[in-house]
Motif scaffolding. Structure first.
Motif, PDB file in Angstrom:
ATOM      1  N   PRO A  50       0.785  -1.244   0.000  1.00 33.86           N
ATOM      2  CA  PRO A  50       0.000   0.000   0.000  1.00 33.86           C
ATOM      3  C   PRO A  50       0.814   1.288   0.000  1.00 33.86           C
ATOM      4  CG  PRO A  50      -0.889  -1.576   1.586  1.00 33.86           C
ATOM      5  CD  PRO A  50       0.433  -2.109   1.140  1.00 33.86           C
ATOM      6  N   VAL A  51       2.082   1.272   0.420  1.00 35.59           N
ATOM      7  CA  VAL A  51       2.851   2.514   0.503  1.00 35.59           C
ATOM      8  C   VAL A  51       3.581   2.842  -0.799  1.00 35.59           C
ATOM      9  CG1 VAL A  51       3.181   2.180   2.986  1.00 35.59           C
ATOM     10  CG2 VAL A  51       4.951   1.436   1.401  1.00 35.59           C
ATOM     11  N   VAL A  52       3.444   1.987  -1.827  1.00 36.75           N
ATOM     12  CA  VAL A  52       4.200   2.194  -3.061  1.00 36.75           C
ATOM     13  C   VAL A  52       3.829   3.510  -3.733  1.00 36.75           C
ATOM     14  CG1 VAL A  52       4.610   1.314  -5.384  1.00 36.75           C
ATOM     15  CG2 VAL A  52       4.588  -0.263  -3.453  1.00 36.75           C
ATOM     16  N   GLY A  53       2.538   3.825  -3.791  1.00 42.82           N
ATOM     17  CA  GLY A  53       2.107   5.063  -4.452  1.00 42.82           C
ATOM     18  C   GLY A  53       2.693   6.292  -3.787  1.00 42.82           C
ATOM     19  N   TRP A  54       2.630   6.351  -2.454  1.00 40.87           N
ATOM     20  CA  TRP A  54       3.209   7.485  -1.734  1.00 40.87           C
ATOM     21  C   TRP A  54       4.720   7.538  -1.940  1.00 40.87           C
ATOM     22  CZ3 TRP A  54       6.900   7.017   2.112  1.00 40.87           C
ATOM     23  CH2 TRP A  54       7.273   8.209   2.736  1.00 40.87           C
ATOM     24  N   ALA A  55       5.397   6.390  -1.841  1.00 42.45           N
ATOM     25  CA  ALA A  55       6.857   6.366  -1.964  1.00 42.45           C
ATOM     26  C   ALA A  55       7.302   6.843  -3.334  1.00 42.45           C
ATOM     27  CB  ALA A  55       7.378   4.947  -1.702  1.00 42.45           C
ATOM     28  N   GLN A  56       6.585   6.448  -4.394  1.00 44.01           N
ATOM     29  CA  GLN A  56       6.968   6.897  -5.731  1.00 44.01           C
ATOM     30  C   GLN A  56       6.796   8.399  -5.877  1.00 44.01           C
ATOM     31  OE1 GLN A  56       4.896   5.052  -8.999  1.00 44.01           O
ATOM     32  NE2 GLN A  56       6.135   6.089 -10.535  1.00 44.01           N
ATOM     33  N   GLY A 108       6.766  16.795  -5.448  1.00 49.24           N
ATOM     34  CA  GLY A 108       6.559  17.491  -4.195  1.00 49.24           C
ATOM     35  C   GLY A 108       6.929  16.616  -3.010  1.00 49.24           C
ATOM     36  N   LYS A 109       6.352  16.950  -1.861  1.00 51.61           N
ATOM     37  CA  LYS A 109       6.600  16.192  -0.637  1.00 51.61           C
ATOM     38  C   LYS A 109       5.277  15.775  -0.014  1.00 51.61           C
ATOM     39  CE  LYS A 109      11.075  18.302   0.474  1.00 51.61           C
ATOM     40  NZ  LYS A 109      11.865  19.012   1.506  1.00 51.61           N
ATOM     41  N   PRO A 110       4.593  14.797  -0.634  1.00 52.67           N
ATOM     42  CA  PRO A 110       3.295  14.374  -0.096  1.00 52.67           C
ATOM     43  C   PRO A 110       3.443  13.801   1.301  1.00 52.67           C
ATOM     44  CG  PRO A 110       4.099  12.810  -1.729  1.00 52.67           C
ATOM     45  CD  PRO A 110       5.007  13.988  -1.800  1.00 52.67           C
ATOM     46  N   VAL A 111       2.458  14.088   2.144  1.00 51.38           N
ATOM     47  CA  VAL A 111       2.465  13.607   3.519  1.00 51.38           C
ATOM     48  C   VAL A 111       1.930  12.176   3.539  1.00 51.38           C
ATOM     49  CG1 VAL A 111       1.562  13.971   5.848  1.00 51.38           C
ATOM     50  CG2 VAL A 111       2.146  15.931   4.406  1.00 51.38           C
ATOM     51  N   LEU A 112       2.620  11.305   4.243  1.00 50.42           N
ATOM     52  CA  LEU A 112       2.174   9.923   4.348  1.00 50.42           C
ATOM     53  C   LEU A 112       0.895   9.852   5.178  1.00 50.42           C
ATOM     54  CD1 LEU A 112       2.698   6.900   3.831  1.00 50.42           C
ATOM     55  CD2 LEU A 112       4.081   6.863   5.911  1.00 50.42           C
ATOM     56  N   ASP A 113      -0.104   9.162   4.660  1.00 47.00           N
ATOM     57  CA  ASP A 113      -1.384   8.995   5.342  1.00 47.00           C
ATOM     58  C   ASP A 113      -1.220   7.932   6.433  1.00 47.00           C
ATOM     59  OD1 ASP A 113      -3.985   8.692   6.140  1.00 47.00           O
ATOM     60  OD2 ASP A 113      -4.689   7.746   4.290  1.00 47.00           O
ATOM     61  N   TRP A 114      -0.812   8.401   7.618  1.00 45.63           N
ATOM     62  CA  TRP A 114      -0.536   7.458   8.705  1.00 45.63           C
ATOM     63  C   TRP A 114      -1.801   6.756   9.199  1.00 45.63           C
ATOM     64  CZ3 TRP A 114       4.073   5.679   9.751  1.00 45.63           C
ATOM     65  CH2 TRP A 114       5.180   6.441   9.419  1.00 45.63           C
ATOM     66  N   VAL A 115      -2.921   7.466   9.183  1.00 46.16           N
ATOM     67  CA  VAL A 115      -4.185   6.841   9.614  1.00 46.16           C
ATOM     68  C   VAL A 115      -4.532   5.686   8.677  1.00 46.16           C
ATOM     69  CG1 VAL A 115      -6.668   7.185   9.920  1.00 46.16           C
ATOM     70  CG2 VAL A 115      -5.055   8.945  10.682  1.00 46.16           C
ATOM     71  N   GLY A 116      -4.404   5.939   7.364  1.00 43.45           N
ATOM     72  CA  GLY A 116      -4.686   4.879   6.394  1.00 43.45           C
ATOM     73  C   GLY A 116      -3.732   3.704   6.554  1.00 43.45           C
ATOM     74  N   LEU A 117      -2.439   4.011   6.787  1.00 41.63           N
ATOM     75  CA  LEU A 117      -1.438   2.951   6.928  1.00 41.63           C
ATOM     76  C   LEU A 117      -1.697   2.117   8.184  1.00 41.63           C
ATOM     77  CD1 LEU A 117       1.143   1.703   5.775  1.00 41.63           C
ATOM     78  CD2 LEU A 117       2.461   3.330   7.143  1.00 41.63           C
ATOM     79  N   VAL A 177      -1.955   5.735 -12.164  1.00 41.44           N
ATOM     80  CA  VAL A 177      -1.414   4.403 -12.475  1.00 41.44           C
ATOM     81  C   VAL A 177      -0.847   3.700 -11.237  1.00 41.44           C
ATOM     82  CG1 VAL A 177       0.402   3.183 -13.744  1.00 41.44           C
ATOM     83  CG2 VAL A 177      -1.010   4.886 -14.910  1.00 41.44           C
ATOM     84  N   PRO A 178      -0.048   4.366 -10.370  1.00 41.69           N
ATOM     85  CA  PRO A 178       0.458   3.661  -9.185  1.00 41.69           C
ATOM     86  C   PRO A 178      -0.654   3.119  -8.289  1.00 41.69           C
ATOM     87  CG  PRO A 178       1.661   5.708  -9.521  1.00 41.69           C
ATOM     88  CD  PRO A 178       0.495   5.735 -10.459  1.00 41.69           C
ATOM     89  N   HIS A 179      -1.726   3.888  -8.136  1.00 40.78           N
ATOM     90  CA  HIS A 179      -2.835   3.451  -7.284  1.00 40.78           C
ATOM     91  C   HIS A 179      -3.560   2.261  -7.904  1.00 40.78           C
ATOM     92  CE1 HIS A 179      -2.557   6.871  -4.491  1.00 40.78           C
ATOM     93  NE2 HIS A 179      -2.243   7.586  -5.558  1.00 40.78           N
ATOM     94  N   ALA A 180      -3.760   2.295  -9.218  1.00 41.82           N
ATOM     95  CA  ALA A 180      -4.391   1.160  -9.895  1.00 41.82           C
ATOM     96  C   ALA A 180      -3.518  -0.087  -9.784  1.00 41.82           C
ATOM     97  CB  ALA A 180      -4.652   1.502 -11.360  1.00 41.82           C
ATOM     98  N   SER A 181      -2.212   0.111  -9.872  1.00 43.28           N
ATOM     99  CA  SER A 181      -1.288  -1.014  -9.753  1.00 43.28           C
ATOM    100  C   SER A 181      -1.359  -1.629  -8.357  1.00 43.28           C
ATOM    101  CB  SER A 181       0.140  -0.551 -10.060  1.00 43.28           C
ATOM    102  OG  SER A 181       1.047  -1.627 -10.020  1.00 43.28           O
ATOM    103  N   ILE A 182      -1.451  -0.781  -7.316  1.00 43.65           N
ATOM    104  CA  ILE A 182      -1.562  -1.277  -5.948  1.00 43.65           C
ATOM    105  C   ILE A 182      -2.853  -2.058  -5.762  1.00 43.65           C
ATOM    106  CG2 ILE A 182      -1.876  -0.566  -3.538  1.00 43.65           C
ATOM    107  CD1 ILE A 182      -0.063   1.853  -4.188  1.00 43.65           C
TER     108      ILE A 182
END
Length: 470
Positions: free
Chosen positions: A68-74, A198-207, A396-401
């Motif tokens: 699940p963290v792949v989209g944010w990491a990319q 940019g510097k997207p914030v990791l969704d800690w609640v979702g994680l 695309v990253p979200h669809a891949s996840i």
């Protein structure tokens, strides 16, 4: 003007796909080799099968946490950096596994391997697809990207069987090392550099919600093959908790789409939703059969691990042979027709196993496996391709996840169902004939997966556009 033939795949996309395939082979080989190594590991490390099973289970759970963290990491670090980081983690973990001194240390290093592999598998498809912004030749591109999945069943069990027969078990992890090193060198040289957005914030609640959700579901399903099946507390309790957390996760993602860890709103898109459903069922059929087939040859036909692995080679060859044709047909006539045809071939080629016994010719079964593999290859490519049709680059990253998780959960579900069925129908078997009858029932259930999948394939888009609007 509309094209009447499938468009060419851009050269940069071909190069990227081939580079990604080299690294992806390490993950696939590792998984397929481990499937036949558990008994040897239990003996060498002097532990029970139930303990050494955690070598596989822990890897699977780590995989679910990482995906699940792949989209944010990319978005935060760039796809090339994340790919090379994940491949490095997998390399280090592979070497560490080869140096493990007991079962707990091996399990811990397998968790590290799972984290690396979990980042790599969805990212592999994402980086390749983002090289074809017009969608040109997407079917043939996916035929290349999913090449490791075809080579794994051919070479993985065979290599694993040879190593376990003639070398120390530690060598099964050193097989990954050359693929990782070459993959890193090629990625550094040839993968296009994509800058962070940019510097997207990791969704800690979702994680915090999705990680234990996936761990609960995968853990519960992995326990279902034991005595008692789904009635066991260690099966239904984590399953219920996992599903509840997953529902809560989806609600939070829909309420805050701008900062969502995974854009689950993509499931409103017909292509993503239908492809995810089909991938769930294909995962159930594929991984379920990976459980049944080796056991069938070992328990009913009396083969050892290496012999069973060699008998499964035709299935991998069939999958390999269908790739080019399936990719071209997907680009020209659409995913729905190709996927339905592939599932039909898979189902029909599973029926002979549902009628087989200890006296059935192994040559006949190998010929059937060749046909079954051909159907498998024809299924995966169109379904993986159609999920990304018409999506923006950032989607695309979200669809891949989403699609990767659907296939992973489907695989765990199919394996659990078939393990429960097999346990129930063979528990009191006192002869080879009775065991064979039990396998017949389990294979009929596997045929049922393909029949349901054919019905779900009707929801796939009939034909994807060959070119995007200028």
């Amino acid at each position: 003007m509309t094209q009447t033939s499938a468009p060419a795949v851009p050269r940069t996309a071909i190069v990227s796909a081939l580079v990604l395939v080299v690294g992806g082979l390490a993950v696939i080989f590792d998984s397929t080799i481990m499937s036949i190594a558990l008994k040897t590991l239990a003996t060498e490390l002097d532990v029970s099968i139930s303990t050494i099973q955690w070598v596989t289970t822990a890897y699977l759970l780590a995989l679910g946490v990482a995906i699940p963290v792949v989209g944010w990491a990319q978005a935060r670090f760039g796809g090339k950096r994340v790919w090379m980081f994940a491949l490095t983690v997998f390399l280090v973990a592979s070497i560490a596994c080869s140096l493990a001194w007991d079962a707990p240390s091996l399990i811990a290093f397998r968790v590290l391997q799972g984290l690396g592999g979990g980042l790599m598998m969805p990212l592999m498809a994402t980086l390749a697809i983002q090289q074809v912004p017009t969608g040109a030749g997407l079917g043939r591109l996916m035929a290349m990207v999913s090449l490791p999945a075809a080579l794994g069943p051919i070479l993985g069990p065979t290599i694993g069987g040879l190593i376990l027969n003639y070398l120390d078990w530690r060598w099964i992890f050193w097989v990954n090392v050359p693929f990782c090193l070459i993959g890193l060198a090629l990625a550094w040289r040839f993968l296009p550099r994509d800058e962070p957005r940019g510097k997207p914030v990791l969704d800690w609640v979702g994680l915090v919600l999705v990680s234990p959700a996936l761990v609960g579901i995968l853990y519960g399903l992995s326990n279902a093959g034991g005595d008692g099946g789904f009635s066991r507390t260690d099966v239904w309790a984590p399953l219920v908790a996992g599903v509840a957390l997953l529902i809560a996760f989806m609600i939070t993602q829909l309420r805050h789409p701008q900062s969502a860890l995974v854009d689950v709103a993509l499931l409103r898109t017909r292509s993503v939703a239908s492809a995810s459903a089909v991938l769930f069922l294909s995962g159930a059929s594929l991984y379920g059969a990976m459980l049944l087939l080796p056991l069938f040859f070992q328990l009913v036909h009396g083969m050892d691990a290496l012999g069973a692995a060699l008998l499964l080679i035709p299935q991998g060859i069939g999958a390999l042979l269908s790739r080019t044709l399936a990719g071209r047909l997907t680009d020209s006539i659409g995913a729905r027709t190709v996927a339905i045809g592939g599932f039909a071939v898979m189902g029909l080629a599973t029926v002979p196993f549902a009628l087989a016994d200890g006296g059935t010719s192994q040559w006949l079964l190998m010929a059937v496996l060749l046909v079954r593999g051909f159907g498998m290859g024809a299924v995966m490519i169109p379904v993986m391709s159609v999920a990304f049709v018409g999506l923006d680059r950032d989607a695309v990253p979200h669809a891949s996840i989403i699609t990767r998780l659907a296939q992973q959960l489907g695989g765990a579900f199919g394996t659990a169902i078939l393990a429960v069925v097999l346990e129930a129908v063979t528990a009191d078997a006192t002869s080879i004939a009775a065991v064979a009858d039990g396998f017949d029932i389990a294979f009929w259930v596997a045929v049922g997966f393909t029949v349901v999948a054919i019905g779900v394939c009707a929801a796939l888009p009939a034909r994807q556009p060959l070119t995007a609007p200028a």
